[in-house]
Design a protein around this motif. Structure first.
Motif, short mmCIF file in Angstrom:
data_model
loop_
_atom_site.label_atom_id
_atom_site.label_comp_id
_atom_site.label_asym_id
_atom_site.label_seq_id
_atom_site.Cartn_x
_atom_site.Cartn_y
_atom_site.Cartn_z
N ASP A 31 -12.54 4.31 -7.38
CA ASP A 31 -11.69 3.27 -6.79
C ASP A 31 -10.25 3.74 -6.77
O ASP A 31 -9.78 4.41 -7.69
N TYR A 32 -9.53 3.36 -5.71
CA TYR A 32 -8.12 3.71 -5.57
C TYR A 32 -7.29 2.44 -5.45
O TYR A 32 -7.71 1.46 -4.83
N GLY A 42 5.63 9.64 -19.94
CA GLY A 42 4.32 9.04 -19.67
C GLY A 42 3.99 9.01 -18.19
O GLY A 42 4.17 9.98 -17.45
N LYS A 43 3.52 7.86 -17.73
CA LYS A 43 3.05 7.71 -16.36
C LYS A 43 4.19 7.66 -15.34
O LYS A 43 3.93 7.68 -14.14
N ILE A 51 13.50 0.62 -9.66
CA ILE A 51 13.32 1.97 -9.12
C ILE A 51 12.26 1.88 -8.04
O ILE A 51 11.13 1.45 -8.29
N LYS A 52 12.63 2.29 -6.82
CA LYS A 52 11.69 2.28 -5.70
C LYS A 52 11.31 3.70 -5.34
O LYS A 52 12.17 4.53 -5.05
N GLY A 53 10.01 3.98 -5.38
CA GLY A 53 9.50 5.30 -5.05
C GLY A 53 7.99 5.27 -5.14
O GLY A 53 7.37 4.21 -5.27
N MET A 54 7.37 6.45 -5.09
CA MET A 54 5.92 6.51 -5.26
C MET A 54 5.51 5.98 -6.62
O MET A 54 4.42 5.43 -6.79
N THR A 55 6.36 6.19 -7.61
CA THR A 55 6.21 5.56 -8.92
C THR A 55 7.39 4.62 -9.10
O THR A 55 8.53 5.06 -9.17
N GLY A 56 7.12 3.32 -9.14
CA GLY A 56 8.19 2.33 -9.22
C GLY A 56 8.37 1.80 -10.63
O GLY A 56 7.57 2.06 -11.54
N PHE A 99 0.29 4.73 -7.77
CA PHE A 99 -1.03 4.81 -7.15
C PHE A 99 -1.94 5.65 -8.04
O PHE A 99 -1.56 6.73 -8.49
N ALA A 100 -3.14 5.14 -8.31
CA ALA A 100 -4.03 5.84 -9.24
C ALA A 100 -5.48 5.66 -8.80
O ALA A 100 -5.80 4.80 -7.97
N SER A 101 -6.34 6.48 -9.37
CA SER A 101 -7.78 6.39 -9.11
C SER A 101 -8.51 6.18 -10.43
O SER A 101 -8.04 6.60 -11.49
#
Length: 203
Positions: A105-106, A130-131, A182-187, A81-83
């Motif tokens: 924007d989100y 990185g991200k 990988i399942k999480g807030m960052t997948g 999730f990013a803005s």
């Protein structure tokens, strides 16, 4: 990359993405470069094990890998999730003129990246860069996070790891296909290869 003292040591392909790996003797650094449709998609510094200076596989006989001692190098696509900010102009009815305005924007952002796993002695760790590393994180050391609840069978490897108090991603690796999720807030979704490039083994 060559102008900066790097030498390409190997290349691989995952879906429509090409990955090349570059080694610098001067900096003792390994860099992974992803390209898609002929354009650069990402550039990340990765653990040195990803590169072999000179691009040659090991000349020695492969050593047998114990069932619970596995190193995996995985490449693919991450998502978080990013803005993003956008600047433009908006009409002001009161002042009868256009005025500058910032819009935010989100949404979910996708990016090309890689991760590395190291399993041994019933436990394991994951290397993120990185991200894949959220702004608020803890518990990692030099890009490595310990894996918890590690389960290894002939067909699958599962585990979890903590990057912060609210984010505890789950890892699922299919040893037959080499696919990882990988399942999480960052997948992350991608494909893994064994880290011993000279052995030519699958998972």
């Amino acid at each position: 990359m060559q102008a900066r003292g790097y030498q390409q040591v190997r290349a691989t392909r995952v879906g429509n993405q090409s990955w090349t790996f570059w080694w610098s003797d001067t900096q003792s650094a390994c860099v992974a470069v992803a390209t898609s449709n002929g354009r650069y998609a990402s550039l990340n510094r990765v653990p040195e094990q990803n590169c072999r200076p000179g691009g040659h596989a090991s000349s020695g006989a492969p050593q047998p890998i114990q069932p619970d001692a596995v190193t995996l190098i995985c490449y693919g696509q991450g998502e978080h999730f990013a803005s993003s900010s956008h600047y433009g102009y908006e009409w002001n009815d009161t002042r009868r003129r256009y005025e500058p305005k910032q819009n935010i924007d989100y949404g979910n952002e996708q990016f090309q990246t890689g991760v590395q796993f190291d399993f041994r002695d019933g436990g394991g760790r994951i290397h993120l860069s990185g991200k894949m590393v959220p702004p608020l994180h803890s518990g990692g050391h030099d890009g490595w996070w310990p894996l918890e609840e590690v389960q290894m069978t002939q067909e699958r490897i599962t585990a979890r790891y903590h990057v912060n108090g609210m984010n505890r991603p789950k890892v699922n690796i299919d040893r037959r296909s080499g696919m990882v999720e990988i399942k999480g807030m960052t997948g992350f979704n991608g494909r893994c290869d064994l880290g011993d490039w000279g052995a030519g083994r699958r998972l």
